[in-house]
Design a protein around this motif. Structure first.
Motif, PDB file in Angstrom:
ATOM      1  N   ILE A  66       0.869  -1.180   0.000  1.00 58.24           N
ATOM      2  CA  ILE A  66       0.000   0.000   0.000  1.00 58.24           C
ATOM      3  C   ILE A  66       0.902   1.226   0.000  1.00 58.24           C
ATOM      4  O   ILE A  66       2.100   1.138   0.304  1.00 58.24           O
ATOM      5  N   SER A  67       0.340   2.371  -0.316  1.00 61.68           N
ATOM      6  CA  SER A  67       1.167   3.566  -0.505  1.00 61.68           C
ATOM      7  C   SER A  67       1.371   4.380   0.757  1.00 61.68           C
ATOM      8  O   SER A  67       2.342   5.144   0.847  1.00 61.68           O
ATOM      9  N   PHE A  68       0.504   4.225   1.756  1.00 64.32           N
ATOM     10  CA  PHE A  68       0.499   5.178   2.862  1.00 64.32           C
ATOM     11  C   PHE A  68      -0.270   4.586   4.027  1.00 64.32           C
ATOM     12  O   PHE A  68      -1.223   3.845   3.843  1.00 64.32           O
ATOM     13  N   TYR A  69       0.159   4.929   5.256  1.00 61.73           N
ATOM     14  CA  TYR A  69      -0.601   4.480   6.426  1.00 61.73           C
ATOM     15  C   TYR A  69      -0.329   5.417   7.599  1.00 61.73           C
ATOM     16  O   TYR A  69       0.755   5.989   7.727  1.00 61.73           O
ATOM     17  N   LEU A  70      -1.335   5.545   8.463  1.00 64.57           N
ATOM     18  CA  LEU A  70      -1.235   6.314   9.701  1.00 64.57           C
ATOM     19  C   LEU A  70      -1.621   5.407  10.864  1.00 64.57           C
ATOM     20  O   LEU A  70      -2.752   4.923  10.937  1.00 64.57           O
ATOM     21  N   ALA A  71      -0.689   5.169  11.762  1.00 65.18           N
ATOM     22  CA  ALA A  71      -0.954   4.335  12.939  1.00 65.18           C
ATOM     23  C   ALA A  71      -1.404   5.204  14.109  1.00 65.18           C
ATOM     24  O   ALA A  71      -1.065   6.383  14.191  1.00 65.18           O
ATOM     25  N   CYS A  72      -2.164   4.596  15.025  1.00 65.14           N
ATOM     26  CA  CYS A  72      -2.617   5.334  16.216  1.00 65.14           C
ATOM     27  C   CYS A  72      -2.041   4.722  17.490  1.00 65.14           C
ATOM     28  O   CYS A  72      -2.610   4.882  18.569  1.00 65.14           O
ATOM     29  N   MET A 132      -7.993   0.177   1.984  1.00 65.19           N
ATOM     30  CA  MET A 132      -6.565   0.503   1.865  1.00 65.19           C
ATOM     31  C   MET A 132      -5.959   0.054   0.541  1.00 65.19           C
ATOM     32  O   MET A 132      -4.962   0.608   0.092  1.00 65.19           O
ATOM     33  N   PHE A 133      -6.578  -0.937  -0.101  1.00 65.09           N
ATOM     34  CA  PHE A 133      -6.114  -1.359  -1.416  1.00 65.09           C
ATOM     35  C   PHE A 133      -6.926  -0.721  -2.544  1.00 65.09           C
ATOM     36  O   PHE A 133      -6.686  -1.001  -3.718  1.00 65.09           O
ATOM     37  N   SER A 134      -7.903   0.112  -2.186  1.00 62.93           N
ATOM     38  CA  SER A 134      -8.680   0.872  -3.179  1.00 62.93           C
ATOM     39  C   SER A 134      -9.251  -0.024  -4.266  1.00 62.93           C
ATOM     40  O   SER A 134      -9.235   0.318  -5.455  1.00 62.93           O
ATOM     41  N   ASN A 135      -9.770  -1.176  -3.880  1.00 63.53           N
ATOM     42  CA  ASN A 135     -10.285  -2.104  -4.889  1.00 63.53           C
ATOM     43  C   ASN A 135     -11.777  -1.875  -5.155  1.00 63.53           C
ATOM     44  O   ASN A 135     -12.403  -0.992  -4.571  1.00 63.53           O
ATOM     45  N   GLN A 136     -12.330  -2.683  -6.036  1.00 63.44           N
ATOM     46  CA  GLN A 136     -13.709  -2.453  -6.479  1.00 63.44           C
ATOM     47  C   GLN A 136     -14.749  -2.801  -5.421  1.00 63.44           C
ATOM     48  O   GLN A 136     -15.917  -2.450  -5.564  1.00 63.44           O
ATOM     49  N   GLN A 140     -10.334   7.158  -2.581  1.00 64.42           N
ATOM     50  CA  GLN A 140      -9.643   7.843  -1.500  1.00 64.42           C
ATOM     51  C   GLN A 140      -8.256   7.256  -1.264  1.00 64.42           C
ATOM     52  O   GLN A 140      -7.974   6.117  -1.641  1.00 64.42           O
ATOM     53  N   MET A 141      -7.406   8.040  -0.607  1.00 70.33           N
ATOM     54  CA  MET A 141      -6.128   7.517  -0.151  1.00 70.33           C
ATOM     55  C   MET A 141      -6.365   6.432   0.895  1.00 70.33           C
ATOM     56  O   MET A 141      -7.442   6.381   1.509  1.00 70.33           O
ATOM     57  N   PRO A 142      -5.380   5.570   1.126  1.00 69.12           N
ATOM     58  CA  PRO A 142      -5.507   4.621   2.241  1.00 69.12           C
ATOM     59  C   PRO A 142      -5.753   5.352   3.556  1.00 69.12           C
ATOM     60  O   PRO A 142      -5.270   6.459   3.757  1.00 69.12           O
ATOM     61  N   ILE A 143      -6.523   4.711   4.415  1.00 65.81           N
ATOM     62  CA  ILE A 143      -6.965   5.151   5.747  1.00 65.81           C
ATOM     63  C   ILE A 143      -7.970   6.312   5.707  1.00 65.81           C
ATOM     64  O   ILE A 143      -8.353   6.838   6.736  1.00 65.81           O
ATOM     65  N   ALA A 198      -7.603  -8.974  -0.343  1.00 67.16           N
ATOM     66  CA  ALA A 198      -7.947  -7.645  -0.870  1.00 67.16           C
ATOM     67  C   ALA A 198      -6.980  -7.188  -1.951  1.00 67.16           C
ATOM     68  O   ALA A 198      -7.390  -6.525  -2.918  1.00 67.16           O
ATOM     69  N   GLU A 199      -5.705  -7.535  -1.826  1.00 68.05           N
ATOM     70  CA  GLU A 199      -4.742  -7.043  -2.806  1.00 68.05           C
ATOM     71  C   GLU A 199      -4.872  -7.742  -4.160  1.00 68.05           C
ATOM     72  O   GLU A 199      -4.271  -7.309  -5.138  1.00 68.05           O
TER      73      GLU A 199
END
Length: 394
Positions: free
Chosen positions: A78-84, A128-132, A140-143, A346-347
Motif C-alpha cells: 500500500i502507498s500510505f498508512y497512519l498508525a494510532c 486501503m487497497f482501493s479495490n472495487q 480515497q487515499m488509504p486510511i 484484498a490485494e
C-alpha cells in the motif's frame, strides 16, 4: 505541555487556577494510574464486563492492524498508512460512550472508533487497497475511511475541514429533533487551523449538540506542542469560546469513556457543544512518510511507553477478574491471522473500472468530465506499466 496527574470529578471545567504570567492551570480527569490501579479519589464509570472486554479487544485489534499495515506499506503493498499506537484509549474509549445514531467525523487516526462500530477486516483492507469492493469505489487515499451504515463520515485529507462541518451537521440534528450528537476528532495541531475557531464559535453561538474531541498527542507531525502555542493546551480555548470543556487523561480508557459519556449527556440535554481535550502521546510515527527520530528522543518515547493505554487497561481488568489470559492470547493470534488473510485477499481484487471515476458527482456526467476521461484513457494506454489492473503491489 506539563505531564500532570490532577484529579477531577467527571464534569465541566469551570474553575481554573491562575499561575505565573497570568496563564491558567487546568485540571485533568484521571481514573486509572499508569499501573492500572484506581486513584483513591476517582469515581469509576458505570461500565460492565462485556463492554470492557469489547473495548480491550478493539484496542488490541487496532494495534495489530497498525503493525500489519505499516509493514505492508514498507513492503510496497500500500502507498500510505497512519498508525494510532499509543492513542487507542482516546479513540476507542470515546466511541464506546456514544450511541449508534451519533455521527462520527474523523481526522485520520480514529480507526479504533470505526472498528468499535463493526467495520470489518475485509472493509479495512478493501479501503486501503482501493479495490472495487471498497465503499467509496477506491477514490480515497488509504486510511480515508467512510461508512454511511455506521454513521462515519468519509475522511478528508486537509486538516480541520471536519470541524465546521461537525457544527453544521449537529445543528441539522438539532433542527430535526434527533436524539443524537456529532463527535468531531482532531489533533492539537489541527486546532491551529482557522476552521477550528470558526467551528467552535459557530457551535457555541448556535448551541449545536456536538462533541469536539481533541487528541493532544504532543506533536503536529514534527512540531512539539510547546512550539505550537503558549497557552495551556486546547482546553483553554474552549473556555474562551464559552464552550463547556473537559480535560482528560487520553491514555486512561475509563476516564475517556466517563468524559465522553458526560459530554454526550450535556450535549443532548442542554443542546450545546462540549470540548474534550485528551492528553495522550503518539508512540508511532506521524505516518509512514515520517521519521520521528529526527525530532524526539528514544528516552521520551520510553517514558510514555510506561503509560501504555493497553497495558494499563489490561492490568485493571485483571485486577477485576475479568481478563481470561488464555482466551485473550487466542483472540490476539486469531485476529492476527484474520488480518493477514484479508490483506492477501484484498490485494488481489481488481480496481474499479476507470469509467466510474466521473460518476456520482452529477446526475449525468457533463461534457468536460467526459472529455477528461477520454484524455485519461489515452494517458493510461501510453503508460500501461504505471497503472496496474489490480490494486496489488504498487
Amino acid at each position: 505541555m506539563k505531564d500532570r496527574n490532577h484529579l477531577a470529578k467527571v464534569g465541566l471545567i469551570h474553575q481554573v487556577k491562575i499561575v505565573e504570567n497570568g496563564l491558567i492551570d487546568i485540571p485533568m480527569l484521571q481514573v486509572l494510574r499508569p499501573d492500572g490501579s484506581v486513584h483513591q479519589e476517582a469515581e469509576l464509570p458505570d461500565i460492565n464486563e462485556p463492554l470492557c472486554l469489547k473495548i480491550l479487544q478493539t484496542m488490541q485489534y487496532i494495534r495489530l492492524l497498525d503493525e500489519r499495515m505499516v509493514a505492508a506499506q514498507r513492503q510496497g503493498r500500500i502507498s500510505f498508512y497512519l498508525a494510532c499506537t499509543g492513542e487507542e484509549a482516546s479513540t476507542v474509549g470515546s466511541a464506546a460512550a456514544l450511541e449508534p445514531q451519533d455521527m462520527i467525523m474523523s481526522q485520520y487516526r480514529e480507526q479504533g472508533a470505526l472498528a468499535f462500530r463493526g467495520f470489518t477486516s475485509k472493509e479495512f483492507m478493501d479501503q486501503m487497497f482501493s479495490n472495487q469492493n471498497e465503499l467509496n469505489k477506491g477514490r480515497q487515499m488509504p486510511i480515508h475511511y467512510g461508512s454511511k451504515a455506521l454513521n462515519f463520515m468519509t475522511i478528508s485529507s486537509p486538516l480541520g475541514t471536519q470541524i465546521p462541518q461537525a457544527s453544521g451537521y449537529s445543528y441539522g440534528q438539532k433542527m430535526a429533533g434527533l436524539n443524537a450528537v456529532t463527535i468531531c476528532y482532531f489533533g492539537e495541531g489541527a486546532a491551529s487551523e482557522g476552521d477550528f475557531h470558526a467551528g467552535l464559535n459557530m457551535a457555541a453561538v448556535l448551541n449545536c449538540p456536538v462533541i469536539f474531541f481533541c487528541r493532544n498527542n504532543g506533536y503536529a507531525i514534527s512540531t512539539p506542542s510547546e512550539e505550537q502555542f503558549a497557552g495551556d493546551g486546547i482546553a483553554s480555548r474552549g473556555l474562551g469560546y464559552g464552550v463547556r470543556t473537559i480535560r482528560v487523561d487520553g491514555n486512561d480508557v475509563l476516564a475517556v469513556y466517563a468524559a465522553t459519556e458526560q459530554a454526550r449527556k450535556i450535549a443532548i440535554e442542554q443542546q450545546c457543544p462540549v470540548l474534550i481535550e485528551a492528553m495522550t502521546y503518539r508512540l508511532a510515527a506521524h505516518s509512514t512518510s515520517d521519521d520521528p527520530t529526527g525530532y524526539r528522543s528514544k528516552d521520551e518515547e520510553e517514558r510514555w511507553r510506561l503509560k501504555d493505554p493497553l497495558q494499563r487497561f489490561k492490568n485493571w481488568l485483571d485486577s477485576k477478574g475479568w481478563l481470561d489470559q488464555e482466551h485473550n492470547l487466542n483472540f490476539i493470534e486469531q485476529t492476527r491471522q484474520d488480518i493477514l488473510k484479508e490483506l492477501k485477499l484484498a490485494e488481489q481484487v481488481p480496481i474499479c473500472p476507470v469509467e466510474q471515476i466521473i460518476e456520482d458527482v452529477y446526475d449525468t456526467p457533463p461534457w468536460h468530465l467526459k472529455a477528461q476521461l477520454v484524455d485519461l484513457k489515452k494517458h493510461i494506454e501510453k503508460y500501461p506499466e504505471a497503472y496496474p489492473k489490480t490494486s496489488g503491489r504498487l
